[in-house]
Scaffold this motif. Structure first.
Motif, PDB file in Angstrom:
ATOM      1  N   HIS A  18      27.035 -69.703  21.420  1.00 29.93           N
ATOM      2  CA  HIS A  18      26.881 -68.118  21.716  1.00 29.93           C
ATOM      3  C   HIS A  18      26.912 -67.796  20.217  1.00 29.93           C
ATOM      4  N   VAL A  19      26.804 -67.736  19.081  1.00 31.96           N
ATOM      5  CA  VAL A  19      27.443 -67.386  17.866  1.00 31.96           C
ATOM      6  C   VAL A  19      25.397 -67.256  18.038  1.00 31.96           C
ATOM      7  N   ALA A  22      23.680 -65.048  20.183  1.00 36.13           N
ATOM      8  CA  ALA A  22      23.993 -63.389  19.934  1.00 36.13           C
ATOM      9  C   ALA A  22      23.465 -63.067  18.718  1.00 36.13           C
ATOM     10  N   GLN A  23      23.108 -64.258  17.638  1.00 36.16           N
ATOM     11  CA  GLN A  23      21.937 -64.041  17.217  1.00 36.16           C
ATOM     12  C   GLN A  23      20.126 -63.595  17.553  1.00 36.16           C
ATOM     13  N   ALA A 175      31.744 -63.778  19.874  1.00 33.89           N
ATOM     14  CA  ALA A 175      30.772 -64.084  20.540  1.00 33.89           C
ATOM     15  C   ALA A 175      30.600 -64.307  21.806  1.00 33.89           C
ATOM     16  N   THR A 177      32.055 -66.387  23.474  1.00 27.07           N
ATOM     17  CA  THR A 177      32.342 -67.914  24.418  1.00 27.07           C
ATOM     18  C   THR A 177      33.277 -67.478  24.676  1.00 27.07           C
TER      19      THR A 177
END
Length: 234
Positions: A18-19, A22-23, A175, A177
């Protein structure tokens, strides 16, 4: 940067998925059937890939478990209860597992034109698992540069390698999650047992991060006794 993520379906790797998503960097999720005693985690990894709309690669190494014998994760060996850092948790080591998985993931990344391979190894694993330590990840990255020299340039990303489990919960929460859609328990029952080392570590991490834990534990209060016992023996 297109990044392939080695994902078990656990809290750490799904949070990292998820991080990265998100990026805008998550290219694919790569998971492994290595003959582990239960495969619930793979369902959560597949679910994560579908949720984030990226390809899911399930690599069949199921014949490997019989050869990598002696671990509670591959053999009929009891998974111990208690704090994750206890010496008894060494029975959960699967020799060279991360080296094997990362080698395959780098091959997939090179074939698919990705720029990086990510793994969610973290500081809390250093005590037990040698292939989660910075010395290993640094050496592995150097080995892959040599292995792919002249063909591809692929970085190894291990953003949690010096982080705690609580740090991962914090990053995952930021993020978005869905922690309830991750699986940590080594025992593979209908619910998280709440007693094995990874359940205790998971519950403690939410507590330290100050984030509500949505996990359904069969024994939701055992973690406090496990931590107290560990502190008393330290």
């Amino acid at each position: 940067m297109k990044t392939a993520l080695v994902c078990s379906g656990g809290l750490d790797s799904v949070s990292l998925a998820h991080v990265l998503a998100a990026q805008g960097r998550l290219a694919r999720i790569v998971s492994f059937d290595y003959g582990q005693r239960h495969r619930k985690e793979l369902d959560f990894a597949r679910d994560c890939a579908a949720r984030l709309a990226v390809p899911f690669h399930l690599v069949d190494l199921s014949g490997l478990g019989a050869a990598l014998s002696g671990s509670a994760l591959t053999d009929d060996v009891a998974v111990p209860d208690g704090h994750y850092a206890e010496e008894t948790m060494r029975v959960t080591v699967v020799p060279n597992r991360n080296a094997i998985m990362l080698s395959v993931a780098f091959g997939i990344a090179a074939a698919q034109g990705d720029d990086a391979v990510a793994a969610a190894v973290h500081g809390g694993d250093h005590f037990i698992y040698p292939d989660c330590r910075p010395g290993f990840t640094d050496a592995f990255a150097a080995m892959q540069r040599a292995a792919l020299e002249g063909y591809a340039e692929i970085a190894l990303e291990v953003p949690f390698v010096h982080a705690t489990k609580a740090d991962i919960v914090t990053a995952g929460a930021a993020a978005g999650t869905p922690f309830a859609r991750t699986w940590s328990c080594y025992k593979g029952g209908d619910r998280h047992c709440g007693r094995c080392g990874t359940c205790v570590e998971r519950r403690e991490a939410f507590h330290l991060a100050g984030v509500a834990d949505p996990t359904d534990y069969a024994d939701p209060d055992y973690w406090r006794a496990a931590l107290a016992a560990h502190a008393g023996g330290a």
